[in-house]
Each structure stands twice: as C-alpha cells, then as structure tokens.
Design an enzyme around this catalytic site. Structure first.
Site, short mmCIF file in Angstrom:
data_model
loop_
_atom_site.label_atom_id
_atom_site.label_comp_id
_atom_site.label_asym_id
_atom_site.label_seq_id
_atom_site.Cartn_x
_atom_site.Cartn_y
_atom_site.Cartn_z
CG HIS A 85 6.10 25.35 -30.90
ND1 HIS A 85 5.33 26.49 -30.76
CD2 HIS A 85 6.84 25.27 -29.77
CE1 HIS A 85 5.60 27.05 -29.60
NE2 HIS A 85 6.51 26.34 -28.97
CG ASP A 121 -15.20 21.94 -17.36
OD1 ASP A 121 -15.34 20.74 -17.69
OD2 ASP A 121 -15.98 22.53 -16.59
#
EC number: 2.3.1.-
Length: 456
Positions: free
Chosen positions: A166, A382
């Site tokens: 992170h 996608d």
C-alpha cells in the site's frame, strides 16, 4: 483445500510462482516515496480481486498467458513496481528500481464461478486459495511490491487477484496500473493512454512543516479494550441492496432521508452496529475515520497520471454510549463531519505531521476506518473478457472495512461490505444489523435536532 460454504469443497492447483520482469530495460535508480506514502499506517499489503465469466469470443485464449505478457509490457512503464523498497535515514522509504519483477502465480481450480458468487460474495472466505501468500513475500522491505494470481475455473471463467504494497499506491493508482495492463491485453501498442507520473515530491512535507488541523486519527490512546475484543477474528461480507438501504433510511428523520448520501447512511449504520457489538464502556471515546481521496479537490492539483497515495483518514471522535443509544442521525452527523474535514490542505497537514511526529500509526484504539471502493473503477477493468462479475476489495482488516460494488443473482445493484470482528462481536453485530435492515414502521419522529460535538 478450500470450503465455501461448508458443503462446497474445491482444490486449487498452482504452478511455482515466477517473477515477471519489465519487457524492456528500465532505469536503475532510487526513487523516494512521498510523506503520505511512507506513513506507518500504509505499511501493509492490501488485496483486491476480480472475477470474469467465460466469453465465447475469447475461446482458445489463455488469460494466464495474455495477462502475464501484458503485465511485462505495463511494467516497462511502471518500472518502480518491479523494484524493492528500502529505508533511508529516519526510516524514509524509497524504491530501489532493480527490475527484479513482481510475483505471478498460474493456477487452476476444480470449481465453477457460479459456485463462488451468488446472492452475495464473500471473497475473504476463499482468498487464501485464489491469492496464495508466497512464503517470504509478505514483508514491506526487500520484497516484491505486487503479488498476482490468475486462477482458471472449469467453467471457463477465471479470477484475477492482486496484492499491493500500500505504500506504493492507493486504489485509484492501482486501477490506473491495471487499466494499463488491460489496454495491452486488448492489443494496444505504444505508451499507455494515461502515462504514469511519479513526482512523489508533490506530497512531500513542507519546509517548515505547518500543521493547522487537529488530526484525531493519529492521537495515541491507552488501550482499555475488553479481552473478548482481542480474540480470534472472523470475516464476513454483507450485501446492501436498495431494500436494505431503504430500511436503514427509515430510521432517520424525514428531512435526512432524501438529503443524505448512501455512504453516509450506510456508514452510520455500520458504525452504530459495530459499536454496540463491541460492548464498549459508554464513556469510551470512539472514532470514525473515512478514507477520502484528495484527487479532485480544488486546493490540490494532482498531476494527471500520478499513481501514489493521495488519501487521508479524517476522523470524528464521539462517546460510545452516545453512538449506541442515540438515534441513527447522531452517528450520521459524525460521519458527515469526518468527511467534511478532507481538503487538499488537510492532506498536506498530514504529510507535515508525518515528518514532525516520526510517521505515527493511525489510532488503533476505538477506531473504525471505512474505505469506499465502489467508485474507484475496479469493476470496470476489461482484460478482453468484458467487465468483471465482481471487482473490488478481497478482505477486511480488524479496524478497516471496505465497500465494493456488486450485482446479485436478481440483477440488483448493491454494495458489499467486508467486516472483520471477534467471533462473539460478529454475532452481536449481525443481530444489530437485522434491527436496522428489517421492516421499520414509520411514525412521528420525536427526535430533537442533534448537534454532534467531538468529545476529546
């Protein structure tokens, strides 16, 4: 072996992890992280996961091969991800851009996608199977900064799971990187549509530091938590569709029902239920910290393509007894106050605080952090198989809940919330939640206007 639910057992067969390197030579250099990036509270690994259905137009294409090759292409532009973190003076984090690569696992599971996803989704239950924790990879320093596992299901569907250090990025930065991978999987050539920008000095502490705000989220508090709340933790996910949100809204005065956001209403409900479930001393101070992005703030002009952390966790402090016994409106006003604190100047104040106070950890006592990931774009990635059935957080942490977008079997859009609590507290939490999401008979509201005042 994994089981979800108890009657469902499946096996995942993994190949040995490999290191995927950038597709072409990249600069060997040291790059400092920002003073927002390297705070103690971001020195952990955060997992996200995406599930994809079989697509006839991609028959014969292997998602493992497609993504592995596109990942190498993307790393040529995001080459710091292929390096390793080291510490400089005063624990200052920097990336040694060694091009050692990121960990990648190819796997197959003898299960179908629709057995894992139904009316809701609980990725934390089987995450260890779909994102294997490679021994020795979990550290912050000197370890791969990304771990990726692509798992094929026997139905032709598949899962993409990734674990991010992170300190390198927030979820919006991660989505920018994943979007680049997706562009390459779909045949893009040349540079990414949004070229990555490092420029971590953008959020370096000012000289001299200037801290005009009181940062409740970093106040250090003596831990008087009951032992029962420190026992083994359990993970669950909860789905909130339109029906559940309407039920929660019905607990509010009429003038708040149409003017309060879904985030405000849901977060207030969760905070109240969680506070009740933990059975805290009524006089104990508790915090709600709302993870908020500085992107788009008028007083913080974030460079386009910047993929570092641009988030803070502004908090409101109230008494546990007031949260538990007051109308829902009281908790919701606390949530709104926390959100309203977030500005570009507030974020810069956090950076200055980090340097001045030695990069303190956020408050862990009586704190509840919520991170809304419903709009970051994980549900739109996608890779050539269309949008994911689910794209979002994969697991909660003891103090942190994540929100993700999800459409159930009825086609109903809603929010999945991942919760982590001690087992006994989780049972009480579910009981409290039923009270809030069950049928609520509307009647005259005898609430008096509530003014929320932080109790310090």
């Amino acid at each position: 072996m994994a089981s979800f639910p108890p009657s469902l057992v499946f096996t995942v067969r993994r190949k040995e992890p490999i290191l995927v390197l950038p597709s072409k030579p990249t600069p060997r250099e040291l790059k400092q992280l920002s003073d927002i990036d390297d705070q103690e509270g971001l020195r952990f690994q955060v997992p996200v996961i995406m599930f994809y259905k079989r697509k006839l137009s991609t028959e014969g294409e292997d998602p493992v091969k497609v993504i592995r090759e596109a990942l190498a292409e993307a790393l040529a532009f995001y080459y710091p991800f292929a390096g390793r973190l080291i510490e400089g003076p005063n624990r200052k984090l920097m990336v040694d851009c060694t091009s050692e690569g990121v960990l990648f696992i190819e796997a197959d599971a003898d299960i179908e996608l629709n057995q894992l996803i139904g009316d809701t989704i609980d990725p934390g239950t089987y995450l260890d199977e779909l994102l294997h924790d490679v021994p020795g990879s979990e550290g912050i320093l000197g370890c791969p900064l990304l771990l990726i596992q692509v798992t094929r299901f026997r139905c032709g569907g598949w899962a993409f799971a990734i674990r991010l250090n992170h300190t390198m990025s927030d979820t919006l930065g991660l989505v920018q990187f994943l979007t680049t991978i997706a562009e390459f999987t779909r045949g893009a050539e040349g540079a990414p549509s949004v070229p990555p920008v490092w420029q971590r000095e953008f959020l370096a502490a000012r000289q001299p530091p200037f801290i005009p705000f009181q940062h409740h989220e970093y106040e250090q508090v003596i831990d008087t938590t009951p032992d029962d709340n420190k026992k083994s933790m359990t993970h669950k996910s909860f789905f909130f569709g339109p029906k559940e949100i309407r039920a929660i809204r019905s607990h509010l005065p009429l003038h708040h029902r149409s003017t309060s956001s879904t985030f405000d209403v849901l977060t207030a409900c969760l905070w109240r239920c969680r506070t009740c479930a933990l059975v805290l001393d009524p006089k104990k101070t508790v915090r709600i910290s709302c993870a908020a992005s500085g992107r788009g703030k008028h007083d913080l002009h974030v460079p386009r393509g910047y993929y570092g952390n641009v988030s803070a966790f502004p908090a409101t402090v109230l008494r546990a007894g007031m949260i538990s016994t007051s109308p829902l409106e009281y908790a919701m006003e606390g949530v709104k106050k926390a959100k309203a604190r977030m500005t570009g100047e507030y974020l810069r104040s956090v950076a200055d605080l980090m340097v001045t106070k030695g990069r303190p950890l956020y408050t862990v006592v009586g704190n509840y952090i919520v991170s809304d990931m419903t709009r970051v774009g994980l549900d739109t990635i996608d890779f050539g198989w269309g949008k994911p059935v689910y794209g979002g957080p994969a697991r909660a942490f003891p103090l942190i809940s994540f929100y993700g977008r999800f459409k159930d079997n009825k086609g109903e859009d809603g929010i999945v919330v991942l919760i982590c609590l001690p087992e006994a507290a989780m049972k009480r939490f579910q009981e409290e939640l039923k009270k809030m999401t069950g049928e609520h008979v509307d009647g005259p509201f005898d609430y008096k206007p509530i003014k929320v005042v932080s109790k310090l």
